[in-house]
Design an enzyme around this catalytic site. Structure first.
Site, PDB file in Angstrom:
ATOM      1  N   HIS B  44       0.806  -1.208   0.000  1.00 31.06           N
ATOM      2  CA  HIS B  44       0.000   0.000   0.000  1.00 31.06           C
ATOM      3  C   HIS B  44       0.847   1.269   0.000  1.00 31.06           C
ATOM      4  CE1 HIS B  44      -3.880   1.909   0.584  1.00 31.06           C
ATOM      5  NE2 HIS B  44      -3.360   2.658   1.530  1.00 31.06           N
ATOM      6  N   HIS B  91     -10.626   3.183  -0.784  1.00 29.22           N
ATOM      7  CA  HIS B  91     -10.707   2.796   0.622  1.00 29.22           C
ATOM      8  C   HIS B  91     -11.509   1.495   0.694  1.00 29.22           C
ATOM      9  CE1 HIS B  91      -9.988   4.774   4.737  1.00 29.22           C
ATOM     10  NE2 HIS B  91      -8.870   4.580   4.115  1.00 29.22           N
TER      11      HIS B  91
END
Lengths: 232, 740
Positions: B44, B91
């Site tokens: 990430h 998200h």
């Protein structure tokens, strides 16, 4: 003519109102910070929409304790003109300047869309220049806009002509189908017994700029300015 | 505590990565340091499995004001001394577990990226993917995500101006929640994410730090499994009220000139912001973690470093200007605490009550610095060639076209998403120009100028699954088409790349092909990539079987309308106006909603697409708009030509009467999704000029028919009245959600 726009932490409608009063309606505008007490000689006080204090506890519950509110209450008691829009309406109810209260929408959801409202009577500052047969298309945007007052209060308001706007259809029909939040009697806007403090859930300033393709809300703000100018 | 390769593995690091860390430090890391590397080198934060391919995307353009990936968001010149900051971000994993908070903090994070650069957020957009809408779980996810995004964005007073929602079973476990934010900044007021100047104080501002989201970044870098709920790190909880104050305070501090740099804290919290700002400024930083305001007792220094508590920023202040900055944050009742200072060299020193608990080179942590970069293996999956075997002849043309028409009007992928967007404040800011003038893309007025920004988010995941390269080109082309139909010129994109497990070669093949397609299309449309994010591991591992979501490279595109008078809506204006199709009809139903859900045929190639043809069609429409020759423009996409016509007819409750083409199968003509087509309406007084112009340009076009008072007619057969069609279109989705 000087318009005072109140800013609480969490207020978000201030910039829109300032833009419309200053650039569209060409009025002098002053910003009133919630921690101050000086109203800077404003002729009209406007409390914008948004989420003052994040609507913690319930909308308006904390804002009423800000120092500026004491001055606004005194101003209103002495006959000064005060308008609360959306969250501003909630704050005025919480501070006791307006009767009744605003509860969570019947749908339990936030709702934002164009709706129509019909003016009732044209004797107050906010409605003096309006045509009571012409519905106005104005946006709403709120999660807690269901107007509630007890039966006696409501009866009193009706007799006194304090109910200023009701939700209606495009052709002016007032019915349950077009009530966007479950408000009693489709109430969208009211005033106090002395006709100088106003609250409405729809945002007139969001329907005031030509480039957005709807200027019905401008009529309401113009009515207020014209009336207050006339009494000054 | 002594750390070993086992500890490293538990933290998600590979044995070779553990060796790299030892080499960088010249010693064994301690637990705090190992935790730092584990989050900064997670997928990430480090993009270790994607950066090699991301770097091949076109990033050059004369309008760009910031180097791609160098700042919190992309920055584009829009003239008049103004810049536009914009970015899209995912998200997904938090939203899969806790839809309300996951979506809310997604909005919070992306909005912070925008105002951290000094830009005032003026619009937000969203791109959502959910599973089968008939499942209770899907409805729970939709309700949570919509309320989360709404509550956060509405409180900020930033209008939601456009979005897209798509349903497919592949998203049953793992929905996609992509949020885009757009802001405007005066060129001289842009703030960089940099730390420099030895001795300059470093502050943390905003909320106190808690344990929320510790290792959230590592969580986002793994698949969702049956046991995810137990492994879940405390999900971040957002407070939009604090963010609103942070926004106002930040935008008030910037003009004082007291700031050196600023970065918001999103993924990987303090460690990410301190390392990225220091690496960028080629300086070090000394930070006293015990001075960070905390939410609960007994929190460990490594937890403070990794915490993903929301609504926090790191700012570096010019020495001597501390008072000015502190006063403004005090005015807004936002905590503002000095926690360290900029140092010489490039070491990050973290102290805990005077004791050094971590000492690592900033450069070694960041992308483009010491973070690992991997080449991943990729392999064409068998389905790709299988898909190509599909031909239209395998499907008999149905007799009842009206049934298909109503199937599509009511399909959740096509029907009005009113139930969703009415929960968003779409009108805050008094500048959304599409509320009363519905258009193919969002339009936001730049107040005090003659210009408007045009923006859209697009990606048809079904096309990308069928053919990742062509499907991604289509995503870029469709974004540009929506902007062009609205009267804007495409400027740049931000991307949000949602894929499955990068260690699966067939998934990685989708990723690589998608990047290639994006590059080709962005070069053609001259829309450089200004930033974005990558979200891998979007898959469900249920019962030992991995199921990836449809690959979804969401495109967030920004365009500019130089003259607000060119704003073109999608709505037919008057009875009697002529309707034309620009671009060519094709005998193609591949990957259409019609083929997929009406016939249930899931394997077919991407629909017809030709990049050059597409570009030519778009240029022609832009010219038509600037010459004021058309009354409306709406592109042909999901649901085909019929749905495009319905969308144009609904706003003013007009009908249409058209004739199909004898050369093309009627189902393909009406419901096929071949690309590069735009429906325009023309007033009779401009018809000759319009035809002359089109002939001169040599762009194919055909007359479809004309706008009627209220009836919809195709080949002299009635498809009903627009008021009834409108009711079906507007209520179908609400009925699915509410069961009424």
């Amino acid at each position: 003519m000087k318009i005072g726009v109140v800013i609480f932490p969490g207020t978000s409608g201030d910039r829109d109102l300032i833009h419309v009063f200053r650039n569209v309606l060409e009025q002098e505008v002053v910003e009133l910070w919630h921690k101050d007490t000086d109203l800077q000689n404003a002729d009209i006080i406007v409390i914008p929409g948004g989420f003052a204090y994040g609507n913690y506890l319930r909308p308006g519950a904390l804002a009423k304790f800000s120092p500026i509110m004491e001055s606004i209450v005194a101003f209103a008691k002495s006959g000064g003109f005060v308008l609360g829009i959306s969250n501003g309406f909630q704050i005025l109810c919480e501070s006791g300047l307006l009767p009744g209260t605003l509860l969570e929408n019947e749908s339990m959801q936030f709702v934002c869309k164009n709706i129509c409202i019909l003016p009732h009577g044209t004797t107050t500052a906010l409605t003096a220049s309006l045509d009571k047969n012409r519905p106005l298309k104005i946006p709403i945007a709120h999660g807690q806009g269901r107007y509630y007052a007890d039966k006696e209060e409501l009866a009193r308001m009706r007799i006194n002509g304090q109910i200023l706007f009701r939700y209606c259809s495009e052709d002016g029909l007032i019915s349950e189908v077009v009530n966007p939040n479950g408000s009693m009697e489709n109430i969208a806007g009211i005033c106090n017994e002395d006709y100088n403090v106003f609250g409405m859930m729809p945002f007139p300033e969001r329907a005031a700029d030509d480039e957005l393709g709807n200027t019905d809300g401008r009529l309401i703000l113009e009515s207020l300015i014209r009336f207050v100018k006339g009494t000054a | 505590m002594k750390v070993t390769v086992e500890t490293a593995r538990e933290l998600g690091l590979l044995p070779e990565e553990f060796e790299m860390i030892k080499k960088i430090l010249g010693r064994d890391p301690n637990y705090t340091e190992l935790s730092i590397y584990s989050v900064m080198w997670s997928e990430h934060a480090s993009y270790k499995n994607s950066i090699r391919w991301i770097k091949t995307l076109p990033t050059k353009g004369k309008a760009l004001l910031a180097e791609t990936g160098a700042e919190n968001a992309g920055l584009v010149d829009i003239g008049d001394g103004l810049g536009c900051a914009f970015k899209i971000e995912s998200h997904n994993h938090p939203s899969a577990m806790e839809p309300y908070q996951g979506a809310a903090t997604g909005v919070g994070g992306i909005t912070r990226d925008i105002f951290t650069m000094g830009a005032r957020p003026i619009a937000q957009l969203n791109s959502l993917r959910f599973g089968d809408i008939n499942l209770e779980k899907t409805k729970w996810l939709i309700r949570g995500v919509v309320k989360g995004m709404g509550d956060y964005g509405n409180t900020l007073g930033v209008p939601m101006v456009a979005g897209e929602v798509f349903f497919d079973d592949s998203f049953n476990t793992n929905p996609l929640v992509n949020a885009m934010s757009v802001g405007i900044v005066q060129k001289g007021m842009v703030v960089s994410a940099i730390a420099k100047g030895v001795g300059n104080p470093v502050y943390i501002v905003g909320s106190a730090t808690g344990r929320d989201g510790v290792h959230g970044t590592t969580f986002a870098s793994a698949s969702i499994t049956e046991s995810s709920a137990e492994e879940l790190p405390p999900v971040q909880v957002g407070d939009p009220f604090v963010e609103k104050l942070l926004l106002e305070a930040t935008l008030e501090v910037i003009p004082t000139g007291a700031l050196i740099g600023m970065q918001d804290m999103g993924a990987a919290g303090i460690i990410c912001s301190t390392s990225e700002m220091s690496a960028k400024g080629k300086h070090g930083m000394r930070v006293h973690l015990d001075r960070v305001p905390i939410r609960h007792q007994n929190i460990e220094p490594w937890e403070i470093l990794l915490s993903e508590s929301q609504e926090r920023m790191l700012i570096v202040v010019k020495k001597g200007s501390e008072k000015k900055v502190e006063e403004i944050f005090k005015k807004w009742d936002i905590p503002c605490t000095q926690i360290g200072e900029v140092t010489e060299g490039n070491m990050l020193e973290f102290l805990w009550h005077g004791e050094l608990v971590a000492n690592v080179p900033a450069q070694s942590l960041v992308v483009g610095g010491g973070a690992p970069v991997y080449d991943r293996e990729y392999r064409e999956p068998a389905y790709f060639n299988e898909n190509k075997k599909f031909t239209i002849d395998q499907v008999d043309e149905p007799g009842n076209l009206k049934e298909i028409a109503y199937h599509l009007i009511k399909h959740p992928n096509i029907a009005s998403k009113r139930w969703i967007y009415e929960q968003f404040d779409t009108m805050a800011g008094n500048s959304n120009m599409t509320i009363n003038f519905p258009s193919s893309a969002g339009v936001v007025s730049v107040k005090g100028s003659g210009k408007a920004l045009v923006m859209t988010v697009d990606c048809n995941s079904r096309y990308v699954k069928a053919d990742p390269e062509v499907g991604t080109m289509i995503a870029v082309a469709e974004s540009a088409r929506n902007i062009v139909c609205t009267g804007g010129k495409p400027l740049a994109i931000s991307n949000c790349l949602n894929f499955g497990d990068p260690y699966n070669p067939e998934v990685y093949w989708q990723f690589v092909k998608s990047i290639k397609g994006m590059s080709r299309a962005c070069e053609k449309f001259e829309t450089p990539v200004t930033g974005g994010n990558v979200s891998f591991y979007n898959q469900s591992s249920i019962g030992g079987k991995d199921e990836s979501v449809f690959p979804t490279p969401t495109i967030g595109m920004l365009g500019l309308m130089e003259n607000k008078n060119h704003h073109t809506t999608l709505a037919f204006k008057e009875k009697g106006h002529m309707i034309f199709l620009i671009g060519r009809s094709r005998n193609d139903i591949a990957s259409s909603q019609y083929l997929y859900s009406y016939h249930g045929i899931k394997n077919s190639p991407a629909p017809y697409f030709d990049l050059d043809e597409e570009y030519a069609v778009q240029q022609a429409v832009l010219e038509l708009i600037s010459k004021n020759l058309i009354q409306s423009a709406n592109d042909v996409s999901d649901g085909g030509l019929f749905i495009t016509l319905v969308e144009s007819a609904i706003p003013r409750q007009l009908g249409f009467d058209i004739t199909t083409d004898a050369e093309i199968r009627t189902d393909a003509f009406l419901f096929g999704e071949a690309q590069g087509r735009i429906v325009v309406s023309v007033s009779p007084s401009r018809e000759t000029q319009f035809i002359d112009h089109m002939i001169a340009k040599g762009i194919p076009f055909t007359t479809l028919g004309h706008v009627t008072k209220s009836e919809v007619r195709i080949d002299d057969e009635s498809y009903g009245f627009i008021a009834d069609i409108k009711r079906e279109y507007e209520n179908a989705f609400t009925t699915l959600m509410e069961g009424k």
